[in-house]
Write a protein that holds these residues in place. Structure first.
Motif, PDB file in Angstrom:
ATOM      1  N   PRO A   1       0.816  -1.217   0.000  1.00  8.07           N
ATOM      2  CA  PRO A   1       0.000   0.000   0.000  1.00  8.07           C
ATOM      3  C   PRO A   1       0.842   1.256   0.000  1.00  8.07           C
ATOM      4  CG  PRO A   1       0.000  -0.968   2.160  1.00  8.07           C
ATOM      5  CD  PRO A   1       0.693  -1.948   1.256  1.00  8.07           C
ATOM      6  N   GLY A   2       0.510   2.119  -0.835  1.00  6.62           N
ATOM      7  CA  GLY A   2       1.147   3.425  -0.852  1.00  6.62           C
ATOM      8  C   GLY A   2       0.106   4.463  -0.611  1.00  6.62           C
ATOM      9  N   PRO A   3       0.472   5.677  -0.530  1.00  5.32           N
ATOM     10  CA  PRO A   3      -0.482   6.733  -0.214  1.00  5.32           C
ATOM     11  C   PRO A   3      -1.455   7.039  -1.331  1.00  5.32           C
ATOM     12  CG  PRO A   3       1.659   7.666  -0.682  1.00  5.32           C
ATOM     13  CD  PRO A   3       1.838   6.187  -0.665  1.00  5.32           C
ATOM     14  N   THR A   4      -1.380   6.331  -2.461  1.00 10.34           N
ATOM     15  CA  THR A   4      -2.328   6.611  -3.519  1.00 10.34           C
ATOM     16  C   THR A   4      -3.461   5.593  -3.559  1.00 10.34           C
ATOM     17  OG1 THR A   4      -1.035   5.328  -5.100  1.00 10.34           O
ATOM     18  CG2 THR A   4      -0.541   7.674  -4.949  1.00 10.34           C
ATOM     19  N   ASP A   5      -3.396   4.558  -2.721  1.00 14.24           N
ATOM     20  CA  ASP A   5      -4.469   3.571  -2.784  1.00 14.24           C
ATOM     21  C   ASP A   5      -5.763   4.168  -2.232  1.00 14.24           C
ATOM     22  OD1 ASP A   5      -4.835   2.045   0.223  1.00 14.24           O
ATOM     23  OD2 ASP A   5      -3.043   3.254  -0.126  1.00 14.24           O
ATOM     24  N   THR A   6      -6.855   3.767  -2.826  1.00 16.91           N
ATOM     25  CA  THR A   6      -8.163   4.274  -2.424  1.00 16.91           C
ATOM     26  C   THR A   6      -8.846   3.244  -1.555  1.00 16.91           C
ATOM     27  OG1 THR A   6      -8.397   5.559  -4.447  1.00 16.91           O
ATOM     28  CG2 THR A   6     -10.418   5.013  -3.266  1.00 16.91           C
ATOM     29  N   GLN A   7      -9.444   3.698  -0.467  1.00 10.32           N
ATOM     30  CA  GLN A   7     -10.204   2.798   0.397  1.00 10.32           C
ATOM     31  C   GLN A   7     -11.689   2.988   0.130  1.00 10.32           C
ATOM     32  OE1 GLN A   7      -9.023   2.601   4.491  1.00 10.32           O
ATOM     33  NE2 GLN A   7      -6.845   2.579   4.007  1.00 10.32           N
TER      34      GLN A   7
END
Lengths: 116, 113
Positions: free
Chosen positions: A99-105
């Protein structure tokens, strides 16, 4: 695509009891996060599961535990319920091998837990 | 985690643009800026994210200050359906903060017909 589903929708328990909440992630997602949202507050991170292991945990006591199954669905267990555990419990799923800071939850509608 | 500051509430009229501000003066160079919103009786939903450049998608635009210490979520034509709590969130790359979303109080947006 059903999106993230949670069950039950509402739940009423008494102090000292135990509760299990369930979450099915969005199709294709492998990571599940749980959040607690008290009335009038923003959601607070409880923990995250990936590959059936707890990968990250927020500032919650050990009474809060979880599990992730091989099909990526997840459960949140809360033992020895307190009045202060009354809240909306949200499940979020994401696709994040790393996971990086661009993944969407993607969030489910939540389970409303009331502790009497 | 770097913190964000948002106004508690804002109001708008339907079909007018809305600019929702967020201050994040302690942002680090690799922090992404994410926006989520939570409609009444629903879980939060992703709106948009960015790093340095302004971003547009079908829902909104994100304007990021040159020094990255603040950003603005822009709804070009507010509708009644846009009434929600809007959260500005910093996503930290690496370390132990990856994966989780740290929500603040957010901004309650009221849209008047």
């Amino acid at each position: 695509d059903a999106g993230v589903t949670q069950s039950p929708t509402h739940l009423i328990k008494t102090r000292g009891q135990q509760v299990t909440l369930r979450c099915s992630p969005k199709s294709g997602h492998d990571t599940v996060s749980w959040y607690q949202q008290a009335l009038g507050q923003g959601p607070q991170f409880i923990f995250q599961y990936y590959e059936e292991e707890e990968r990250q945990r927020g500032n919650f006591p050990d009474r809060f535990s979880g599990h992730q199954f091989p099909n990526y669905s997840s459960e949140l267990n809360v033992n020895a319920l307190l009045l202060g555990d009354s809240a909306l419990y949200l499940c979020a799923s994401s696709l994040a091998g790393l996971p990086g800071p661009t993944d969407t939850q993607y969030f489910g509608p939540g389970t409303r837990l009331t502790v009497l | 985690d770097a913190k964000t500051t948002q106004p508690n509430s804002m109001e708008s009229n339907e079909e007018e643009p809305v600019h929702l501000p967020c201050n994040h003066s302690t942002i680090s160079g690799t922090d992404y800026i994410h926006w989520y919103r939570q409609l009444p009786s629903q879980g939060p939903e992703y709106v948009i994210h960015g790093l340095t450049s302004n971003v547009n998608n079908r829902m909104a635009s994100l304007a990021i200050a040159e020094d990255r210490k603040s950003s603005t979520l822009i709804l070009h034509r507010a509708t009644l359906r846009d009434a929600a709590v809007y959260y500005c969130i910093l996503r930290v790359r690496g370390g132990t903060s990856y994966g989780k979303l740290t929500f603040g109080q957010g901004t309650i947006l009221t849209v008047h017909p």
